[in-house]
Design a protein around this motif. Sequence first.
Motif, PDB file in Angstrom:
ATOM      1  N   ASP A 124      73.397 -63.098 -48.873  1.00  0.00           N
ATOM      2  CA  ASP A 124      74.010 -61.812 -48.569  1.00  0.00           C
ATOM      3  C   ASP A 124      75.531 -61.882 -48.579  1.00  0.00           C
ATOM      4  N   ARG A 125      76.057 -63.100 -48.593  1.00  0.00           N
ATOM      5  CA  ARG A 125      77.508 -63.265 -48.647  1.00  0.00           C
ATOM      6  C   ARG A 125      77.825 -64.493 -49.494  1.00  0.00           C
ATOM      7  N   PRO A 126      78.991 -64.506 -50.122  1.00  0.00           N
ATOM      8  CA  PRO A 126      79.362 -65.660 -50.951  1.00  0.00           C
ATOM      9  C   PRO A 126      79.434 -66.936 -50.114  1.00  0.00           C
ATOM     10  N   PRO A 127      79.076 -68.069 -50.689  1.00  0.00           N
ATOM     11  CA  PRO A 127      79.124 -69.332 -49.939  1.00  0.00           C
ATOM     12  C   PRO A 127      80.564 -69.757 -49.664  1.00  0.00           C
ATOM     13  N   GLY A 128      80.789 -70.287 -48.474  1.00  0.00           N
ATOM     14  CA  GLY A 128      82.131 -70.724 -48.115  1.00  0.00           C
ATOM     15  C   GLY A 128      82.650 -71.826 -49.005  1.00  0.00           C
ATOM     16  N   SER A 129      81.753 -72.663 -49.512  1.00  0.00           N
ATOM     17  CA  SER A 129      82.165 -73.784 -50.353  1.00  0.00           C
ATOM     18  C   SER A 129      82.362 -73.396 -51.809  1.00  0.00           C
ATOM     19  N   GLY A 130      81.913 -72.178 -52.184  1.00  0.00           N
ATOM     20  CA  GLY A 130      81.934 -71.788 -53.586  1.00  0.00           C
ATOM     21  C   GLY A 130      80.762 -72.336 -54.368  1.00  0.00           C
ATOM     22  N   VAL A 131      79.831 -73.000 -53.656  1.00  0.00           N
ATOM     23  CA  VAL A 131      78.690 -73.657 -54.307  1.00  0.00           C
ATOM     24  C   VAL A 131      77.395 -73.177 -53.661  1.00  0.00           C
ATOM     25  N   ILE A 132      76.385 -72.914 -54.495  1.00  0.00           N
ATOM     26  CA  ILE A 132      75.025 -72.697 -54.021  1.00  0.00           C
ATOM     27  C   ILE A 132      74.194 -73.858 -54.575  1.00  0.00           C
ATOM     28  N   ALA A 133      73.510 -74.560 -53.694  1.00  0.00           N
ATOM     29  CA  ALA A 133      72.758 -75.741 -54.112  1.00  0.00           C
ATOM     30  C   ALA A 133      71.315 -75.373 -54.448  1.00  0.00           C
ATOM     31  N   ASN A 134      70.827 -75.965 -55.517  1.00  0.00           N
ATOM     32  CA  ASN A 134      69.438 -75.824 -55.950  1.00  0.00           C
ATOM     33  C   ASN A 134      68.666 -77.018 -55.381  1.00  0.00           C
ATOM     34  N   PRO A 135      67.520 -76.796 -54.717  1.00  0.00           N
ATOM     35  CA  PRO A 135      66.815 -77.912 -54.086  1.00  0.00           C
ATOM     36  C   PRO A 135      66.151 -78.855 -55.085  1.00  0.00           C
ATOM     37  N   ASN A 136      65.600 -79.925 -54.532  1.00  0.00           N
ATOM     38  CA  ASN A 136      64.846 -80.910 -55.305  1.00  0.00           C
ATOM     39  C   ASN A 136      63.598 -80.273 -55.915  1.00  0.00           C
ATOM     40  N   CYS A 137      63.171 -80.810 -57.054  1.00  0.00           N
ATOM     41  CA  CYS A 137      62.057 -80.230 -57.810  1.00  0.00           C
ATOM     42  C   CYS A 137      60.726 -80.291 -57.065  1.00  0.00           C
ATOM     43  N   SER A 138      60.563 -81.223 -56.136  1.00  0.00           N
ATOM     44  CA  SER A 138      59.332 -81.302 -55.345  1.00  0.00           C
ATOM     45  C   SER A 138      59.428 -80.496 -54.057  1.00  0.00           C
ATOM     46  N   THR A 139      60.630 -80.277 -53.581  1.00  0.00           N
ATOM     47  CA  THR A 139      60.816 -79.500 -52.359  1.00  0.00           C
ATOM     48  C   THR A 139      60.508 -78.025 -52.592  1.00  0.00           C
ATOM     49  N   ILE A 140      60.915 -77.498 -53.727  1.00  0.00           N
ATOM     50  CA  ILE A 140      60.789 -76.055 -53.975  1.00  0.00           C
ATOM     51  C   ILE A 140      59.347 -75.562 -53.852  1.00  0.00           C
ATOM     52  N   PRO A 141      58.387 -76.132 -54.578  1.00  0.00           N
ATOM     53  CA  PRO A 141      57.015 -75.622 -54.422  1.00  0.00           C
ATOM     54  C   PRO A 141      56.455 -75.844 -53.025  1.00  0.00           C
ATOM     55  N   LEU A 142      56.870 -76.922 -52.361  1.00  0.00           N
ATOM     56  CA  LEU A 142      56.370 -77.202 -51.018  1.00  0.00           C
ATOM     57  C   LEU A 142      56.781 -76.108 -50.031  1.00  0.00           C
ATOM     58  N   VAL A 143      58.077 -75.787 -49.984  1.00  0.00           N
ATOM     59  CA  VAL A 143      58.522 -74.788 -49.008  1.00  0.00           C
ATOM     60  C   VAL A 143      58.009 -73.399 -49.355  1.00  0.00           C
ATOM     61  N   ARG A 144      57.721 -73.156 -50.626  1.00  0.00           N
ATOM     62  CA  ARG A 144      57.181 -71.853 -51.027  1.00  0.00           C
ATOM     63  C   ARG A 144      55.838 -71.566 -50.350  1.00  0.00           C
ATOM     64  N   VAL A 145      55.051 -72.616 -50.078  1.00  0.00           N
ATOM     65  CA  VAL A 145      53.762 -72.405 -49.402  1.00  0.00           C
ATOM     66  C   VAL A 145      53.840 -72.651 -47.904  1.00  0.00           C
ATOM     67  N   LEU A 146      54.821 -73.420 -47.465  1.00  0.00           N
ATOM     68  CA  LEU A 146      54.907 -73.717 -46.034  1.00  0.00           C
ATOM     69  C   LEU A 146      55.426 -72.535 -45.214  1.00  0.00           C
ATOM     70  N   GLN A 147      56.369 -71.777 -45.758  1.00  0.00           N
ATOM     71  CA  GLN A 147      56.963 -70.720 -44.932  1.00  0.00           C
ATOM     72  C   GLN A 147      55.938 -69.706 -44.419  1.00  0.00           C
ATOM     73  N   PRO A 148      55.049 -69.157 -45.272  1.00  0.00           N
ATOM     74  CA  PRO A 148      54.082 -68.203 -44.713  1.00  0.00           C
ATOM     75  C   PRO A 148      53.123 -68.838 -43.708  1.00  0.00           C
ATOM     76  N   VAL A 149      52.818 -70.113 -43.899  1.00  0.00           N
ATOM     77  CA  VAL A 149      51.953 -70.811 -42.940  1.00  0.00           C
ATOM     78  C   VAL A 149      52.648 -70.939 -41.593  1.00  0.00           C
ATOM     79  N   GLU A 150      53.918 -71.316 -41.619  1.00  0.00           N
ATOM     80  CA  GLU A 150      54.688 -71.448 -40.378  1.00  0.00           C
ATOM     81  C   GLU A 150      54.744 -70.115 -39.640  1.00  0.00           C
ATOM     82  N   ARG A 151      54.958 -69.040 -40.368  1.00  0.00           N
ATOM     83  CA  ARG A 151      55.070 -67.734 -39.718  1.00  0.00           C
ATOM     84  C   ARG A 151      53.739 -67.276 -39.105  1.00  0.00           C
TER      85      ARG A 151
END
Length: 352
Positions: A124-151
Amino acid sequence: MTLVTDPTAPRIAIIGATGAVGSTLIELIEERDLRYRELYLVASSRSAGRRIPVGGQTHEVRSLEDFDFGLVDIAFFSAGTSVSRAWVPAAVAKGALVIDNTRAYRMDPDTPLVVPQINYAVLDRPPGSGVIANPNCSTIPLVRVLQPVERRWGIRQVVVSTYQAASGQGHQGIEELLEGTEVALRDPDADLPSERFSPPLAFNVVPFVDELQDSGFTLEEQKMVQESRKILGLPDLDVTATCVRVPVVNSHSEAVWVQTQEPVDRAELVGLLSRQTEVTVHDAENRAAFPTPLKAGHPDHVHVGRVRVSPHDPRGFWLWLVSDNLRVGAALNAVQIAEYALARGFLSGGVR
């Protein structure tokens, strides 16, 4: 990919444009009709001068050492951690918004680590560092399914084993696997190439991805823990991983064991995961159905199968995940970050 003269459209650079992720970025920007008014393909001096067709036009690859980042609004970095550490500050200093696909800035407190389907609010706002980091290739699919489970049920612990493809080491990783396979088929006793993978990957399974840490875990395993906690906003999440390289050309798989705070109903779990954006559950109706790296389905989806709630304790369940690591695990996530950033006016009209 849409070349336009609209001054509000961004000027884009892809650093590492000739690599596996860079090439995939080009494909996805074209497929998703991301508007731009300038496109610069940038790589090492070894690749400078190559000509690559994009959107009906031929682009000459420019040398990173000579490139002026003042020409661009968005810079995608996919040329390795050392390159990002050396050149991202120069890009930011010239005013470019950097979307970095390496581990160089992922844990920087001033740099958001983003999976748009999960923590889009940080955009919603520009990053203070000027950088947005892309996660690790194995982390992305994992968190995609974990968040709804956590909620829904809360998470007590996550145990994950990855089965990571050769393409995680780029074009050279794929070539080494194919070459080693060919050599081994001709002569099973021959020495196999092992520049990218040691021991050799052909006809092998290697439970060691990235550098060994003092803890005994590898850097890849450490990244999955740290990144999952940051993306999900759960600094104390109990997650542990074993990362394994397997002789598959492309697409990573993961076996995930989740222990929850509350009992889980399988039908509800399947329905919850099926409603997630760009997630396909294969065994919703047929429990014998499951995805594989060879034929998972839509290349831009996280594919889920083998959904099993423990018969001994319904507060634990297993999932099997498959996703294209070059797309879902890297380039697609980066492009979706850019789409979100542009929709929120980060570049304030393009022209500066």
